[in-house]
Design a protein around this motif. Structure first.
Motif, PDB file in Angstrom:
ATOM      1  N   PHE A 153      38.810   0.867   2.218  1.00  0.00           N
ATOM      2  CA  PHE A 153      39.330  -0.293   1.489  1.00  0.00           C
ATOM      3  C   PHE A 153      39.902  -1.368   2.418  1.00  0.00           C
ATOM      4  CE2 PHE A 153      42.335  -2.814  -0.878  1.00  0.00           C
ATOM      5  CZ  PHE A 153      41.680  -3.068  -2.076  1.00  0.00           C
ATOM      6  N   PRO A 154      40.776  -1.035   3.385  1.00  0.00           N
ATOM      7  CA  PRO A 154      41.289  -2.084   4.277  1.00  0.00           C
ATOM      8  C   PRO A 154      40.186  -2.766   5.087  1.00  0.00           C
ATOM      9  CG  PRO A 154      42.631  -0.109   4.445  1.00  0.00           C
ATOM     10  CD  PRO A 154      41.415   0.266   3.662  1.00  0.00           C
ATOM     11  N   ALA A 155      39.150  -2.005   5.460  1.00  0.00           N
ATOM     12  CA  ALA A 155      38.035  -2.609   6.191  1.00  0.00           C
ATOM     13  C   ALA A 155      37.334  -3.647   5.327  1.00  0.00           C
ATOM     14  CB  ALA A 155      37.057  -1.529   6.637  1.00  0.00           C
ATOM     15  N   GLY A 156      37.072  -3.292   4.075  1.00  0.00           N
ATOM     16  CA  GLY A 156      36.462  -4.249   3.157  1.00  0.00           C
ATOM     17  C   GLY A 156      37.365  -5.447   2.910  1.00  0.00           C
ATOM     18  N   PHE A 157      38.659  -5.205   2.864  1.00  0.00           N
ATOM     19  CA  PHE A 157      39.625  -6.285   2.642  1.00  0.00           C
ATOM     20  C   PHE A 157      39.599  -7.270   3.803  1.00  0.00           C
ATOM     21  CE2 PHE A 157      43.865  -8.131   1.953  1.00  0.00           C
ATOM     22  CZ  PHE A 157      43.818  -8.342   0.589  1.00  0.00           C
ATOM     23  N   LEU A 158      39.436  -6.772   5.018  1.00  0.00           N
ATOM     24  CA  LEU A 158      39.361  -7.650   6.189  1.00  0.00           C
ATOM     25  C   LEU A 158      38.093  -8.503   6.139  1.00  0.00           C
ATOM     26  CD1 LEU A 158      40.504  -8.633   8.852  1.00  0.00           C
ATOM     27  CD2 LEU A 158      39.470  -6.656   9.979  1.00  0.00           C
ATOM     28  N   LEU A 214      26.313 -12.901  13.582  1.00  0.00           N
ATOM     29  CA  LEU A 214      26.680 -13.220  12.205  1.00  0.00           C
ATOM     30  C   LEU A 214      27.927 -12.444  11.777  1.00  0.00           C
ATOM     31  CD1 LEU A 214      23.160 -13.174  10.502  1.00  0.00           C
ATOM     32  CD2 LEU A 214      24.439 -15.152  11.347  1.00  0.00           C
ATOM     33  N   PRO A 215      28.829 -13.097  11.058  1.00  0.00           N
ATOM     34  CA  PRO A 215      30.058 -12.407  10.625  1.00  0.00           C
ATOM     35  C   PRO A 215      29.791 -11.170   9.777  1.00  0.00           C
ATOM     36  CG  PRO A 215      30.252 -14.781  10.312  1.00  0.00           C
ATOM     37  CD  PRO A 215      28.830 -14.519  10.682  1.00  0.00           C
ATOM     38  N   LEU A 216      28.769 -11.224   8.914  1.00  0.00           N
ATOM     39  CA  LEU A 216      28.544 -10.070   8.047  1.00  0.00           C
ATOM     40  C   LEU A 216      28.074  -8.858   8.836  1.00  0.00           C
ATOM     41  CD1 LEU A 216      28.706  -9.017   5.190  1.00  0.00           C
ATOM     42  CD2 LEU A 216      26.341  -9.731   4.822  1.00  0.00           C
ATOM     43  N   PHE A 217      27.397  -9.065   9.958  1.00  0.00           N
ATOM     44  CA  PHE A 217      27.022  -7.922  10.794  1.00  0.00           C
ATOM     45  C   PHE A 217      28.269  -7.156  11.225  1.00  0.00           C
ATOM     46  CE2 PHE A 217      26.892  -6.493  15.263  1.00  0.00           C
ATOM     47  CZ  PHE A 217      26.071  -5.390  15.115  1.00  0.00           C
ATOM     48  N   HIS A 218      29.288  -7.885  11.644  1.00  0.00           N
ATOM     49  CA  HIS A 218      30.527  -7.232  12.066  1.00  0.00           C
ATOM     50  C   HIS A 218      31.219  -6.575  10.879  1.00  0.00           C
ATOM     51  CE1 HIS A 218      30.437  -8.895  16.155  1.00  0.00           C
ATOM     52  NE2 HIS A 218      29.880  -9.955  15.592  1.00  0.00           N
ATOM     53  N   GLY A 219      31.121  -7.200   9.705  1.00  0.00           N
ATOM     54  CA  GLY A 219      31.684  -6.583   8.516  1.00  0.00           C
ATOM     55  C   GLY A 219      30.963  -5.307   8.130  1.00  0.00           C
ATOM     56  N   VAL A 220      29.639  -5.338   8.205  1.00  0.00           N
ATOM     57  CA  VAL A 220      28.842  -4.150   7.881  1.00  0.00           C
ATOM     58  C   VAL A 220      29.168  -3.011   8.837  1.00  0.00           C
ATOM     59  CG1 VAL A 220      26.496  -3.204   7.910  1.00  0.00           C
ATOM     60  CG2 VAL A 220      26.965  -5.368   6.736  1.00  0.00           C
ATOM     61  N   GLU A 221      29.213  -3.318  10.114  1.00  0.00           N
ATOM     62  CA  GLU A 221      29.496  -2.284  11.113  1.00  0.00           C
ATOM     63  C   GLU A 221      30.898  -1.703  10.938  1.00  0.00           C
ATOM     64  OE1 GLU A 221      27.336  -1.007  13.688  1.00  0.00           O
ATOM     65  OE2 GLU A 221      26.055  -1.879  12.129  1.00  0.00           O
ATOM     66  N   LEU A 235      34.627  -0.490  16.736  1.00  0.00           N
ATOM     67  CA  LEU A 235      35.135  -0.895  15.434  1.00  0.00           C
ATOM     68  C   LEU A 235      36.329  -1.831  15.584  1.00  0.00           C
ATOM     69  CD1 LEU A 235      34.978   2.255  13.121  1.00  0.00           C
ATOM     70  CD2 LEU A 235      33.332   0.394  13.386  1.00  0.00           C
ATOM     71  N   ALA A 236      37.156  -1.588  16.574  1.00  0.00           N
ATOM     72  CA  ALA A 236      38.285  -2.484  16.832  1.00  0.00           C
ATOM     73  C   ALA A 236      37.786  -3.876  17.204  1.00  0.00           C
ATOM     74  CB  ALA A 236      39.160  -1.919  17.948  1.00  0.00           C
ATOM     75  N   GLY A 237      36.674  -3.923  17.945  1.00  0.00           N
ATOM     76  CA  GLY A 237      36.086  -5.213  18.298  1.00  0.00           C
ATOM     77  C   GLY A 237      35.579  -5.957  17.080  1.00  0.00           C
ATOM     78  N   HIS A 238      34.926  -5.240  16.161  1.00  0.00           N
ATOM     79  CA  HIS A 238      34.457  -5.872  14.926  1.00  0.00           C
ATOM     80  C   HIS A 238      35.634  -6.397  14.103  1.00  0.00           C
ATOM     81  CE1 HIS A 238      30.452  -4.570  15.773  1.00  0.00           C
ATOM     82  NE2 HIS A 238      30.705  -3.283  15.585  1.00  0.00           N
ATOM     83  N   ALA A 239      36.700  -5.598  14.029  1.00  0.00           N
ATOM     84  CA  ALA A 239      37.880  -6.009  13.273  1.00  0.00           C
ATOM     85  C   ALA A 239      38.523  -7.246  13.909  1.00  0.00           C
ATOM     86  CB  ALA A 239      38.887  -4.869  13.200  1.00  0.00           C
ATOM     87  N   ALA A 240      38.593  -7.269  15.251  1.00  0.00           N
ATOM     88  CA  ALA A 240      39.181  -8.416  15.950  1.00  0.00           C
ATOM     89  C   ALA A 240      38.360  -9.682  15.710  1.00  0.00           C
ATOM     90  CB  ALA A 240      39.275  -8.116  17.443  1.00  0.00           C
ATOM     91  N   TYR A 241      37.047  -9.538  15.708  1.00  0.00           N
ATOM     92  CA  TYR A 241      36.165 -10.686  15.441  1.00  0.00           C
ATOM     93  C   TYR A 241      36.474 -11.278  14.065  1.00  0.00           C
ATOM     94  CZ  TYR A 241      31.773 -13.177  14.407  1.00  0.00           C
ATOM     95  OH  TYR A 241      30.840 -14.121  14.051  1.00  0.00           O
ATOM     96  N   LEU A 242      36.546 -10.422  13.044  1.00  0.00           N
ATOM     97  CA  LEU A 242      36.777 -10.890  11.680  1.00  0.00           C
ATOM     98  C   LEU A 242      38.165 -11.496  11.530  1.00  0.00           C
ATOM     99  CD1 LEU A 242      35.154  -7.885   9.794  1.00  0.00           C
ATOM    100  CD2 LEU A 242      34.214 -10.198   9.994  1.00  0.00           C
TER     101      LEU A 242
END
Length: 262
Positions: A153-158, A214-221, A235-242
């Protein structure tokens, strides 16, 4: 311009205004809830229908999974994107350009940063409903467990945060409603080339490189990794990007509102 922290009381007031508007228009619920059905239909049609005919191996961090399990987290990320963008792009645009809602707010002690934060908070509330519904469905299908859903849930929220803020930036640059078609094409490209349906390694190299930006790629990952409990530096890198994308877009939008949307 120095962006000050938003006032919690003013942010709540703006969000409460949106909630009141929702209550005054019950048909709005149809629009709100309908946004979760498209990614759900994609997940069921592709994951169960097409997935039953696919013979390849699908892995997440070396763990073999079914095709349904592979695309379900991606569809959740897409639902999070759609929920936030629908609110901050379309409704924000009309408030800014046609209803002049924000001009009236700025005649009070409310500041641009309060408006941006309040509108984004409402978009996140709407998106959170999408995420919750989606998690309930995939938990019933056995794609994830209720306990793991609490981490997803928090990942989707980000993801919602980043795309909600991005939607407001786009709204400030639109010339008129006719531009929505181009935006929808762009959103569809995000959806199709985000690694949702196949790993980027299967794409041709130029497209692979472009899709990885693309932002959604980082969201998907991010969502896919948390759904299977594979926490890592990546995953921390994807979260930091978003997070960086969302914060940068909020700053930009507050500046545009202060300048009158020009």
């Amino acid at each position: 311009m120095t962006i000050l922290a938003p006032s919690p009381s003013r942010v709540r007031a703006i969000t409460s205004r949106n909630i009141s508007a929702l209550r005054s228009g019950p048909e709005y619920w149809v629009t709100v809830l309908s946004g979760v059905f498209e990614p759900l239909m994609y997940m069921l049609a592709m994951g169960i229908g097409l997935g039953s005919m696919l013979t390849g191996h699908w892995t997440v961090d070396g763990k073999e999974v079914s095709y349904l399990q592979y695309i379900a987290p991606a569809m959740l990320a897409s639902a999070a994107m759609s929920g936030a963008v629908s609110e901050t792009l379309i409704h924000f645009f009309f408030k800014l350009r046609y209803q002049h809602t924000f001009e009236g707010m700025l005649a009070t002690p409310i500041r641009p940063v309060d408006i941006v934060a309040g509108e984004l908070l409402w978009a996140l509330i709407r998106s959170a409903a999408y995420i919750a519904v989606f998690l309930a469905v995939i938990a019933m299908l056995g794609v994830t467990t209720p306990a793991r859903a609490l981490v997803v849930f928090p990942a989707g929220f980000l993801v919602s945060f980043a795309f909600g803020a991005l939607g407001m930036v786009v709204a400030t640059r639109l010339r008129g409603p006719q531009d929505f078609d181009a935006v929808m094409v762009g959103q569809l490209a995000f959806f199709l080339f985000s690694g949702a349906f196949a790993p980027l390694s299967r794409y041709p190299e130029p497209l692979h490189t472009l899709a990885a930006l693309l932002p959604l790629f980082h969201g998907v990952e991010l969502v896919r990794g948390t759904a299977f409990g594979h926490l890592s530096l990546a995953l921390a890198g994807h979260a930091a990007y978003l997070l960086a994308l969302g914060m940068g877009c909020l700053t930009w939008t507050a500046r545009q509102i202060e300048l009158g949307g020009d």
